[in-house]
Write an enzyme that holds these catalytic residues in place. Structure first.
Site, short mmCIF file in Angstrom:
data_model
loop_
_atom_site.label_atom_id
_atom_site.label_comp_id
_atom_site.label_asym_id
_atom_site.label_seq_id
_atom_site.Cartn_x
_atom_site.Cartn_y
_atom_site.Cartn_z
N GLU A 99 27.52 3.50 95.33
CA GLU A 99 26.52 3.21 96.35
C GLU A 99 26.90 1.94 97.12
O GLU A 99 27.52 1.03 96.58
CB GLU A 99 25.15 3.05 95.70
CG GLU A 99 24.66 4.37 95.12
CD GLU A 99 23.25 4.33 94.57
OE1 GLU A 99 22.47 5.23 94.90
OE2 GLU A 99 22.93 3.39 93.81
N CYS A 112 26.77 -4.56 101.69
CA CYS A 112 26.87 -4.87 100.26
C CYS A 112 27.70 -3.73 99.65
O CYS A 112 27.27 -2.58 99.69
CB CYS A 112 25.47 -4.93 99.64
SG CYS A 112 25.50 -5.12 97.84
N CYS A 119 30.19 -0.32 85.57
CA CYS A 119 30.46 -1.73 85.28
C CYS A 119 30.47 -1.89 83.77
O CYS A 119 29.71 -1.25 83.07
CB CYS A 119 29.35 -2.60 85.89
SG CYS A 119 29.57 -4.37 85.62
N CYS A 123 24.91 -6.23 81.55
CA CYS A 123 23.76 -7.13 81.65
C CYS A 123 22.50 -6.32 81.35
O CYS A 123 22.36 -5.19 81.82
CB CYS A 123 23.68 -7.75 83.05
SG CYS A 123 25.13 -8.75 83.44
N CYS A 126 20.20 -4.75 84.36
CA CYS A 126 20.83 -4.19 85.57
C CYS A 126 21.13 -2.70 85.39
O CYS A 126 21.56 -2.27 84.32
CB CYS A 126 22.13 -4.96 85.84
SG CYS A 126 23.02 -4.37 87.29
N CYS A 340 18.82 -5.45 94.74
CA CYS A 340 19.75 -5.98 93.73
C CYS A 340 19.50 -5.35 92.37
O CYS A 340 18.37 -5.29 91.91
CB CYS A 340 19.55 -7.48 93.57
SG CYS A 340 19.93 -8.40 95.02
N1 SAH Z 1 28.86 -8.19 88.86
C1 SAH Z 1 28.56 -9.08 89.95
C2 SAH Z 1 28.18 -8.32 91.18
C3 SAH Z 1 26.86 -7.59 91.09
S1 SAH Z 1 25.76 -8.48 92.06
C4 SAH Z 1 27.55 -10.08 89.52
O1 SAH Z 1 27.04 -9.97 88.41
O2 SAH Z 1 27.30 -11.03 90.25
C5 SAH Z 1 24.24 -7.90 91.74
C6 SAH Z 1 23.25 -9.03 91.60
O3 SAH Z 1 21.98 -8.46 91.30
C7 SAH Z 1 23.60 -9.92 90.43
O4 SAH Z 1 23.19 -11.23 90.67
C8 SAH Z 1 22.76 -9.30 89.35
O5 SAH Z 1 22.59 -10.13 88.25
C9 SAH Z 1 21.49 -9.01 90.09
N2 SAH Z 1 20.65 -8.03 89.44
C10 SAH Z 1 21.02 -7.13 88.51
N3 SAH Z 1 19.97 -6.39 88.13
C11 SAH Z 1 18.92 -6.83 88.84
C12 SAH Z 1 17.56 -6.43 88.91
N4 SAH Z 1 17.09 -5.43 88.18
N5 SAH Z 1 16.77 -7.09 89.77
C13 SAH Z 1 17.25 -8.10 90.55
N6 SAH Z 1 18.53 -8.51 90.54
C14 SAH Z 1 19.36 -7.88 89.69
#
Ligand code: SAH
Length: 349
Positions: A99, A112, A119, A123, A126, A340
């Site tokens: 996406e 984006c 991945c 986390c 996410c 995000c």
């Molecule tokens: N792997 C990289 C790029 C992904 S960025 C990184 O971790 O930075 C995606 C961003 O969205 C990251 O800051 C991630 O932590 C955040 N994110 C992930 N899940 C989310 C959620 N459910 N709500 C808001 N932000 C989230």
């Protein structure tokens, strides 16, 4: 004559070499490089090439059956009713899909993009890591996401954030090639300062980025103010603990003169209390940085809930009282699950 790479993965000097082997002059390579950057999706669109050359190119394949022009295809587009954000499902040559998101900001249209299919960072809040990593994206597939969105929307894109699915520092080589491709003045010509890379905190990648691309913006997904909480949310913290991560960010700022952005996803009852703000401020004191607060977006499979807007503003105020510049990120595209952390691997449209 089959090259090793699809031509949209090639840097201009490599493309020149490939055309040389085809017995073609240098300027042909430059023409093709420019066509790709302008979003041509097929050799038949490259109307200033001789017909015979177009046919040769059309019938070439690269290793592993990849097409010579290996661009992602838009399988589906969803447009937000509230803010014009568009989310795309992009189909790749091997049947995988990622996406990508198109967003409108006052400073320009921003893409984006994803850097991997899935991945492996896992986390806990996410959506992108739910099924693990399937494969890395190539440089051409990263650039191709931008080009496909420009083509579909009819709108030029001036900024890019590598904040979609995937961990860019876990695919550094291809990301580095992508940066060179998207920046090349003979092609897409995007300025370094309009590019942002977001990482969950893979320190060797941060160091390399600072050395190789000092003008590219660095964003760090921090999400916690101490190791116990961060390790519980982000397994990567066990390999690269906060003290070392923050030292690497400080060094990055000293070396590049650029402000590091810390992303901090606010999760209700987990990391959004006033004590958390105070601890975060003390950890970041004296650093050239900016904190971007993102109330957690709902992910179906996960229990976590986001902090209210009002409480997010209170958290921001506490940081600012301690002289840490912070903003609450405007949430775009949540009605289409494009916000995000909501991007994921979808195989079917
Ligand atoms: N792997 C990289 C790029 C992904 S960025 C990184 O971790 O930075 C995606 C961003 O969205 C990251 O800051 C991630 O932590 C955040 N994110 C992930 N899940 C989310 C959620 N459910 N709500 C808001 N932000 C989230």
């Amino acid at each position: 004559m089959n090259p090793k790479l699809p031509i949209n993965d090639m840097l201009l000097p490599e493309l020149i070499d490939f055309f040389k082997e085809l017995g073609q002059p240098k300027f042909r390579a430059a023409q093709v490089f420019q066509w790709i950057a302008r979003g041509a999706a097929d050799f038949s669109e490259m109307t200033n090439l001789p017909a015979a050359l177009r046919e040769t190119l059309q019938s070439s394949l690269t290793v592993e059956g990849r097409p010579l022009l290996d661009l992602p295809r838009v399988l589906r587009m969803q447009k937000s009713k509230t803010d014009g954000t568009r989310k795309y499902l992009m189909g790749l040559w091997d049947g995988q899909a990622v996406e990508s998101v198109f967003m409108k900001y006052s400073y320009g249209n921003t893409a984006c993009i994803s850097s991997q299919v899935g991945c492996r960072m896992a986390c806990s809040f996410c959506a992108s890591g739910i099924d693990g990593k399937v494969r890395d994206l190539t440089a051409g597939e990263m650039l191709g996401q931008i080009l496909a969105m420009e083509r579909e929307s009819g709108e030029p894109i001036s900024h890019v954030v590598i904040m979609g699915t995937g961990e860019p520092m876990d695919n550094y080589e291809n990301v580095s090639r992508f940066l060179q491709l998207v920046h090349d003045p003979a092609g897409k010509n995007m300025s370094w300062r309009n590019i942002t890379i977001s990482t969950c905190g893979v320190i060797p990648g941060i160091r390399k980025l600072g050395k190789d691309f000092p003008q590219v913006n660095l964003a760090i997904s921090l999400h916690a103010s101490n190791d116990a909480r961060r390790s519980a949310l982000m397994p990567v913290n066990k390999s690269y603990p906060m003290k070392d991560l923050l030292a690497a960010c400080k060094a990055h700022g000293d070396q590049t003169g650029r402000r590091v952005t810390f992303e901090y996803t606010l999760i209700a009852g987990v990391n959004d209390r006033p004590e958390d703000a105070a601890e975060l401020a003390s950890r970041l004191r004296g650093m050239l940085c900016h904190v971007n607060l993102i109330p957690l977006n709902k992910v179906e499979e996960k229990e976590f809930r986001g902090t209210s807007r009002q409480q997010a503003e209170a958290f921001r105020a506490l940081l600012e009282q301690k002289n840490i510049p912070a903003t609450v990120r405007r949430e775009l595209g949540s009605d289409i699950d494009a916000a995000c952390g909501q991007l994921r691997r979808r195989v079917k449209a």
